[in-house]
Every structure is written in C-alpha cells, then in structure tokens.
Design a protein around this motif. Sequence first.
Motif, PDB file in Angstrom:
ATOM      1  N   LEU A 107       0.683  -1.319   0.059  1.00  0.00           N
ATOM      2  CA  LEU A 107       0.057   0.007   0.302  1.00  0.00           C
ATOM      3  C   LEU A 107       0.856   1.003   0.023  1.00  0.00           C
ATOM      4  O   LEU A 107       0.429   2.185  -0.272  1.00  0.00           O
ATOM      5  N   GLN A 108       2.424   1.414   0.138  1.00  0.00           N
ATOM      6  CA  GLN A 108       2.844   1.910   0.772  1.00  0.00           C
ATOM      7  C   GLN A 108       2.991   2.844  -0.712  1.00  0.00           C
ATOM      8  O   GLN A 108       3.081   4.583  -0.670  1.00  0.00           O
ATOM      9  N   PRO A 109       3.447   3.022  -2.440  1.00  0.00           N
ATOM     10  CA  PRO A 109       2.836   3.423  -3.629  1.00  0.00           C
ATOM     11  C   PRO A 109       1.704   4.169  -3.393  1.00  0.00           C
ATOM     12  O   PRO A 109       1.603   6.008  -3.084  1.00  0.00           O
ATOM     13  N   LEU A 110       0.302   3.465  -2.838  1.00  0.00           N
ATOM     14  CA  LEU A 110      -0.557   4.441  -3.093  1.00  0.00           C
ATOM     15  C   LEU A 110      -1.345   5.688  -1.812  1.00  0.00           C
ATOM     16  O   LEU A 110      -1.078   6.354  -2.659  1.00  0.00           O
ATOM     17  N   VAL A 111      -0.533   4.990  -0.992  1.00  0.00           N
ATOM     18  CA  VAL A 111      -0.062   6.091  -0.432  1.00  0.00           C
ATOM     19  C   VAL A 111       0.611   7.397  -0.183  1.00  0.00           C
ATOM     20  O   VAL A 111       0.371   8.390   0.050  1.00  0.00           O
ATOM     21  N   ASN A 112       1.348   6.927  -0.817  1.00  0.00           N
ATOM     22  CA  ASN A 112       2.473   7.823  -1.068  1.00  0.00           C
ATOM     23  C   ASN A 112       2.005   9.157  -2.050  1.00  0.00           C
ATOM     24  O   ASN A 112       2.753  10.008  -2.334  1.00  0.00           O
ATOM     25  N   MET A 113       1.066   8.737  -3.428  1.00  0.00           N
ATOM     26  CA  MET A 113       0.543   9.404  -4.127  1.00  0.00           C
ATOM     27  C   MET A 113      -0.667   9.941  -3.242  1.00  0.00           C
ATOM     28  O   MET A 113      -1.182  10.950  -3.983  1.00  0.00           O
ATOM     29  N   GLY A 114      -1.527   9.563  -2.410  1.00  0.00           N
ATOM     30  CA  GLY A 114      -2.605  10.379  -1.624  1.00  0.00           C
ATOM     31  C   GLY A 114      -2.349  10.707  -0.350  1.00  0.00           C
ATOM     32  O   GLY A 114      -2.923  11.524   0.144  1.00  0.00           O
ATOM     33  N   GLY A 115      -1.129  10.788  -0.023  1.00  0.00           N
ATOM     34  CA  GLY A 115      -0.913  11.483   1.205  1.00  0.00           C
ATOM     35  C   GLY A 115      -1.481  10.417   2.494  1.00  0.00           C
ATOM     36  O   GLY A 115      -2.019   9.538   2.451  1.00  0.00           O
ATOM     37  N   LYS A 116      -0.604  11.280   3.303  1.00  0.00           N
ATOM     38  CA  LYS A 116      -2.039  11.201   5.463  1.00  0.00           C
ATOM     39  C   LYS A 116      -3.413  11.174   4.229  1.00  0.00           C
ATOM     40  O   LYS A 116      -4.034  10.081   5.147  1.00  0.00           O
ATOM     41  N   PRO A 117      -4.120  12.030   4.124  1.00  0.00           N
ATOM     42  CA  PRO A 117      -5.641  11.763   4.089  1.00  0.00           C
ATOM     43  C   PRO A 117      -6.495  10.239   3.251  1.00  0.00           C
ATOM     44  O   PRO A 117      -7.280   9.537   3.709  1.00  0.00           O
ATOM     45  N   PHE A 118      -5.435   9.398   2.574  1.00  0.00           N
ATOM     46  CA  PHE A 118      -5.095   7.634   1.752  1.00  0.00           C
ATOM     47  C   PHE A 118      -5.360   7.424   3.213  1.00  0.00           C
ATOM     48  O   PHE A 118      -6.308   6.127   2.729  1.00  0.00           O
TER      49      PHE A 118
END
Length: 435
Positions: free
Chosen positions: A324-335
């Motif tokens: 999930l790290q790459p997805l979180v990196n794209m979406g940031g904290k809210p993701f």
Amino acid sequence: MGAEEFSIWWGLLGLLPLFVYVVLVFRDMDPLPVTVLCVIIGAILTSQTLVSFATVMSNAMGSFLALVGLIIMLGRGLGEVLTETKVSHTLVHKIIYSIGVDTENKAMLGMMLACLVVVGLLGTMAGGNAILAPIILPIAAAAGLTRSTVGVLFQACGEEALILGPFTPPVIALLGLTHTSYGEMLLKVALPIAFVTLVTTWIVVHRIQKTTKGKNDYDIPQNVEQFAPTKRQNYSSLIFILAFIAAVLYGIIMKAGTAYVIVVMLGLSIITGLVGGLNIDKIFKLVVKGMAGNVGLFILFLFLEPFMNFIEQAGGFKALGLILQPLVNMGGKPFVAIIGGLTGAFGLTGATVAVMKMLNDMFGTLVTQYGVSMAAWSVGLVVATRVANFVYPGSNMFSSMGFAESKDIKSMIKNGVIVASMQIVFLIIYANLFS
C-alpha cells in the motif's frame, strides 16, 4: 530477520488466516469456529508448539480484547437488571410521551430518541430493540407509521447509538485503540457521523413512509394496555440516570481507562437493582444470566488476540503495508484513513470490535508513519463498521426488520446504500480536511 531480508511473498502468506476468515464469514459461517480455525492456521505459519501456543492463549486472557469481551458481558448483565426493574421500559415511556405523539413526524422523532437512549445505554441493538418494540409498535400503529418505516428507523438509530453511548462495545474498543478521550471522540467523530446518518435517514424514511403507506401498515390495536410506570419505577429510573451521569462525569474528570467501565457496569447494576426492589442475590443472578448470553462473544475476542498477533509475526501486515506504500505516497495522509475505512467497509466483516482491531493492526504503522490525526483515523474505523452494517444484509438489519414486524428488505437496503454513500463522502471530506 532484518528489513533487507524480508520477503514480501512470505509476508503475504502470513495474511492467509485473514483471507480464510473473510471468505468463510462471508459464506455465513459462525465467526467463532472460523476464528479458532484461523488461529490454528496462524500458529502453524509461525511454528508454534503446544507449549508456546498455550502461553499465547494465557497471555490473551489479559489482552485488551478480553477486557472488552468482559465489559460486553457485564453490559448485557446490566441490561437484565434494567429490564427486570422496568427502568428501560420507563425511559422509553418518558421519551415517547413527553413529546406527545399525534403526528407521523412526532412518532418518528420519539422513536429515534428512544432508540438512541436505550440502545446507547444497553450497548446492544437486539437487546435495546427487544425492549422498545412492544411499547413503540402500538404507538407507531396509532400514528400511521408503516412497518417499513419502523424497521429502517430501528436500524439507523440503533447503529448510531452504538457509537454514541459511552460504554458500548464499539466506543470502548475505539477509545482503547486510539487512546482518545470519550469527549473528544464524541465531538470530533461520533456526533458528526451520527448527524450525517440520521439526517440522511430522516430524508429517506419520509420517502419510504410515503411509498409504503397503505401497503405495509400495522393493524391498529384496540384497547391496547399501555405500559404505565409505577412510582418506584420512576424513582429507580431517576436514580439510574443520575448514577449513570455521575459515573460518566467522574470517568471524564479522572481520565479513567477502559477498565473503569467494569466498576461502572457492576455499580449501576447493584444501585439500580437495590433501588428497584431487588435483593443482592437476585441482582447477581440477573447479571450472571445476562453475561451467560455473551460467553461465546467473549471466547471469540479471546481468540482474536492471537489471531492478529500470528498474522503480524508472520509478516502479513508488514507485507500489506509495503504494497500500500506507493498508493499512500500518491494520496498522502488522507489516503490512509480513507483506504482503511473502505477496506473495513468492503473487505472485512464480523463483530464490530474485531473489525476495528483488524484495521488498526493492518494500518497502524502507516497511521503512525504519516502522522495521521487520531480523529481522522477514528472516523475511518467508525465508517468502516457502519457502512458494512448498512450495505450488507446482516444480523442488525434482519433483527431490526423482525422487531418492526416487517419483511420489506428493499427499503432497508435502499436506506442503507444511501446512508453508506453519504458516510463514505463524509470520510473522504473529513480525511482531507483533518488528517
């Protein structure tokens, strides 16, 4: 094993117990045997011996989930005392008749308030609605509410009462997992979600009432004997309310932990029982009777602790975090809060406390790493469990229909889907504003 040696594929294998759990529970198998099976799978994956497994189970007795399980049992015991002394019935009677039910809107409002209070106090939808139904149905019939309307209100209000009451299982679990205070959780999380849910339901249920009127009505009862509280029942209810408020205020002032609820539950049972005319022997027999009804749930929570720990030891949550790290990196904290909420809503099922624990274990590292606010993460956890209950035809939905004497599943799902959609929109907005 060092971080550089970690194999994401072996880590994903560690998620096997969770995968088995989701598949079997969605096939309507009982969560308790499914959880035991998954614990055994986890024990094999982590190479547990009989001795080490016994130690793990012994340690689980002192876990947070075991504590929550005990509190849930005590809550049901308190419910037995409130029922025996007719305190619950008196509270419903006061709420309904203090409003003065002479229109559909007043009947709906009175029912909503009664559900929020009783379910919030007892911490169980089934138990609360069981008490409410015999008193509310004749009033609903006289006011012209349809069975479909009552069923929808039973579920919507009951679901939100479970996140508003200070001693309900979801609230106790949420406070323990996020280490926030009840007041903060109430103002920043529970009340906003409840507001969105109840306003949406109020709008939808009027449409349902209009379309089902004349098609799904109650038979208006003749000469119905209404419950009329005695002087002692009124006095017992007043003492219970005062003791309850005092216990809540004391807990907030002293910043009492989860264990404090044990004292509150036992104290309220004894005080209310004695004032209501019961002797100490009868009070504890009622408490034990109520607790016995939730023994299975306690055992379930006992096994959930090693269930989650074995997945973590096998590297399952670490592997999931890396994916999930790459997805979180794209979406940031809210993701983090958003994906956590959506994962719980559409990827997990089972007891609310169990789902909250699973999500917190799955995403806890990311929450800490990205510095997500506990308010935003709490909203994610709550929305995850509420959406699942509104979207999937589960026990809460069917029990609400049963108590309303309704067979209109279409109206239940209609309101559920609309409410769930609004809750998800609220989660997305909240996460982006307050993460």
